[in-house]
Scaffold this motif. Sequence first.
Motif, short mmCIF file in Angstrom:
data_model
loop_
_atom_site.label_atom_id
_atom_site.label_comp_id
_atom_site.label_asym_id
_atom_site.label_seq_id
_atom_site.Cartn_x
_atom_site.Cartn_y
_atom_site.Cartn_z
N HIS A 150 -6.09 3.65 6.03
CA HIS A 150 -4.91 2.99 6.59
C HIS A 150 -4.29 3.86 7.69
O HIS A 150 -4.32 5.10 7.63
CB HIS A 150 -3.90 2.73 5.47
CG HIS A 150 -2.84 1.76 5.87
ND1 HIS A 150 -1.66 2.15 6.42
CD2 HIS A 150 -2.80 0.41 5.80
CE1 HIS A 150 -0.92 1.09 6.66
NE2 HIS A 150 -1.60 0.02 6.30
N MET A 182 -6.61 2.37 1.41
CA MET A 182 -5.45 3.23 1.67
C MET A 182 -5.86 4.48 2.43
O MET A 182 -5.14 4.95 3.30
CB MET A 182 -4.77 3.61 0.34
CG MET A 182 -4.03 2.47 -0.31
SD MET A 182 -3.46 2.84 -1.97
CE MET A 182 -2.53 4.32 -1.76
N ALA A 239 0.89 4.15 -2.77
CA ALA A 239 0.73 5.56 -2.40
C ALA A 239 1.80 6.41 -3.07
O ALA A 239 1.52 7.53 -3.52
CB ALA A 239 0.79 5.72 -0.89
N LEU A 243 0.83 -1.20 0.00
CA LEU A 243 0.00 0.00 0.00
C LEU A 243 0.87 1.26 0.00
O LEU A 243 0.54 2.25 -0.64
CB LEU A 243 -0.93 0.02 1.21
CG LEU A 243 -2.09 -0.98 1.20
CD1 LEU A 243 -2.90 -0.87 2.48
CD2 LEU A 243 -2.98 -0.78 0.00
#
Length: 141
Positions: free
Chosen positions: A46, A43, A13, A9
């Motif tokens: 997160h 995301m 990003a 992730l």
Amino acid sequence: MSKIKDKELLNIAEIYNEKGRDAAYTFIEDQGIKYPYAVIKRMKNHATLIYKKETDTFSFQEKVESDAVFMTMDELCSPAVTEKKEQPINHKTVAMEKLIQDLLGDRLLEPSKYITLDSSSKTMMIDQTSLKSSGYKIVTY
């Protein structure tokens, strides 16, 4: 179909920030994920990623140590590899537990033959005739 892990992730990003949303979607689809929108949504929720709506970018945040106490959803859902010690089956213990369950069940079933509770009207109905004919005495206090 594969699953995107937390470490990946962060990589997504970076791609999202540097090359844009479409490049991130393409990268996610190349990983075998059918729904890239769900990954981007994940995301945004997160713990170490902060989505900035104004700039349409993600920034990275170090995890606070108190978060280490709690398990993430990935850790909870992943199959845990633990060694289970085989305990020998004690047939006496199993038989005793079965006997206790049977006795408790009988003790709970016996009063239900004679007593009915109605919680909505807070009424207890007792069949005194059947209770006395079965040899029970009624004592109130």
